[in-house]
Design a protein around this motif. Structure first.
Motif, short mmCIF file in Angstrom:
data_model
loop_
_atom_site.label_atom_id
_atom_site.label_comp_id
_atom_site.label_asym_id
_atom_site.label_seq_id
_atom_site.Cartn_x
_atom_site.Cartn_y
_atom_site.Cartn_z
N ASN A 13 -0.90 8.58 49.10
CA ASN A 13 -1.70 10.48 49.53
C ASN A 13 0.01 11.25 49.76
O ASN A 13 0.48 9.95 50.59
CB ASN A 13 -2.17 10.81 50.29
N ARG B 79 5.20 18.49 48.74
CA ARG B 79 5.19 17.19 48.85
C ARG B 79 6.30 16.77 49.28
O ARG B 79 7.65 16.98 48.56
CB ARG B 79 4.61 16.66 47.39
N ASP C 203 -1.81 10.49 41.95
CA ASP C 203 -2.17 11.71 41.24
C ASP C 203 -1.10 12.74 40.88
O ASP C 203 -1.68 13.90 40.73
CB ASP C 203 -3.80 12.15 41.77
N TYR C 204 -0.43 12.13 41.82
CA TYR C 204 0.83 13.00 41.28
C TYR C 204 1.69 12.79 40.90
O TYR C 204 2.94 11.73 41.82
CB TYR C 204 0.95 13.96 42.52
N LYS C 205 2.94 13.02 39.63
CA LYS C 205 3.81 11.87 38.96
C LYS C 205 5.43 13.49 38.72
O LYS C 205 5.89 13.78 37.60
CB LYS C 205 2.91 11.79 37.59
N TRP D 42 1.01 5.97 37.85
CA TRP D 42 1.37 7.91 38.39
C TRP D 42 -0.80 7.83 37.14
O TRP D 42 -0.05 8.21 36.21
CB TRP D 42 2.09 8.57 38.21
N ASP E 205 -3.12 11.01 35.75
CA ASP E 205 -3.62 12.33 34.67
C ASP E 205 -4.87 12.69 35.65
O ASP E 205 -5.89 11.82 35.26
CB ASP E 205 -3.32 12.47 34.02
N THR E 206 -5.03 13.50 36.55
CA THR E 206 -6.64 13.71 36.70
C THR E 206 -7.01 15.03 36.81
O THR E 206 -8.56 15.25 35.99
CB THR E 206 -6.31 14.79 38.28
N PRO F 189 9.91 17.92 45.22
CA PRO F 189 9.41 17.59 43.61
C PRO F 189 9.89 18.04 42.51
O PRO F 189 10.01 16.99 41.78
CB PRO F 189 8.27 16.99 43.71
#
Length: 306
Positions: A3, A20, A43-45, A63, A65-66, A296
């Motif tokens: 996270n 983030r 879950d974040y790239k 990484w 993709d959700t 990011p």
């Protein structure tokens, strides 16, 4: 799954916002890997974050993709959305009713909790991950849903999830814990650790915990390998052998229907762990070091500072 926390920022020209913070990535990766994890999955790239992973650990970070797991969760819970008149528009939940009351809002929050946890489960099944799920909160929401939902299809789907969640039991799994005063030793020997044969076997057996018939044997091997690691002069000063609570699915007795197929097709039911302690420890060190904020989207952030 890792996270990444949000950080409020203010640019040189006075622009304010929150995003983030990529500067946290090395801290959480190192902390989770040091606890016998083979890999950390985010879950974040954002492309701007990929380069932040320490070179020694690049192969241990992934990484994902959700979108697919989110779609599966919403499809599974579709009867509940329909009956409760709840809508989902990409990133937000709402009500089809013109004037939703407090009960409608409670139902929305209940569904949001079930969806969030079910997304994690689907993703973890697909990627063979360990996952951080609040079992108590999820079971409470499932029980609430089953008392509200009138359709037999909706209640059946909730019952299947309850049966799955109730099959989980807590066990003690061996792990390594970094000695708080040994940070220099850990940094010096970290790459040696993550490439050590005993460590790799310890981590690989952790992946077997998601298969009910293999979990007991896997824990025994993990215990032996953790002990073997600490016989190494490079590691015994920097780590202690410990145990972490982990919930494993055992004796799963849920109907093998088409609806349940996405949950059972791989035979893997993700071990449920708590990331509270490693996240807290990583965050404490991160805050102590206070590294430079990393947005990011580097190009977007540069424009804000112009």
């Amino acid at each position: 799954m890792g996270n990444i926390p949000m950080t409020e920022y203010e640019t040189k020209n006075g622009s304010k916002g929150a995003a983030r913070d990529g500067s946290f990535i090395p801290y959480i990766v190192e902390e989770i890997i040091s606890r016998s994890a083979y890999q950390v999955v985010f879950d974040y790239k954002p492309d701007n974050f990929i380069s932040l992973v320490p070179s020694a650990l690049k192969e241990r970070v992934d990484w994902v993709d959700t979108k697919a797991s989110s779609r599966k969760a919403h499809n599974y819970l579709h009867p509940l959305f329909e009956e409760l008149s709840v809508t989902y528009e990409g990133f937000g939940y709402g009500s089809k009713k013109e004037n939703p009351d407090s009960e409608d809002h409670e139902n929305i929050h209940m569904l949001m909790n079930i969806v969030a946890n079910l997304e994690k489960l689907f993703l973890s099944i697909e990627e063979s991950l360990q996952v951080d799920v609040d079992l108590m909160s999820l079971n409470k929401s499932l029980e609430q849903a089953r008392t509200i939902i009138r359709s037999s299809e909706g209640r059946a789907r909730v019952s299947i999830l309850q049966g799955l969640m109730n099959s989980y039991h807590t066990v003690e799994a061996p792990c390594l814990i970094a000695v708080p005063t040994a940070s220099e030793i850990i940094v010096e020997h970290f790459q040696r650790l993550v490439n050590d044969a005993h460590y790799l076997e310890l981590s690989n057996n952790a992946n077997q915990l998601g298969f009910a018939e293999k979990s007991k044997h896997a824990i025994e091997i993990m215990r032996r390998k953790a002990s073997d690691l600490l016989k190494n002069k490079y590691f015994k000063k920097g780590f202690n052998q410990s145990a972490k609570a982990i919930s494993l699915a055992t004796q799963v007795h849920i109907p093998e229907t088409e609806v349940a197929e996405p949950l059972l097709s791989k035979g893997y039911l993700p071990p449920i762990i708590s990331l509270y302690e490693p996240l807290s420890k990583a965050k404490k060190l991160w805050e102590k070091h206070s590294p430079r904020f990393i947005h990011p989207n580097s190009e977007f952030y540069k424009k804000l500072e112009e």
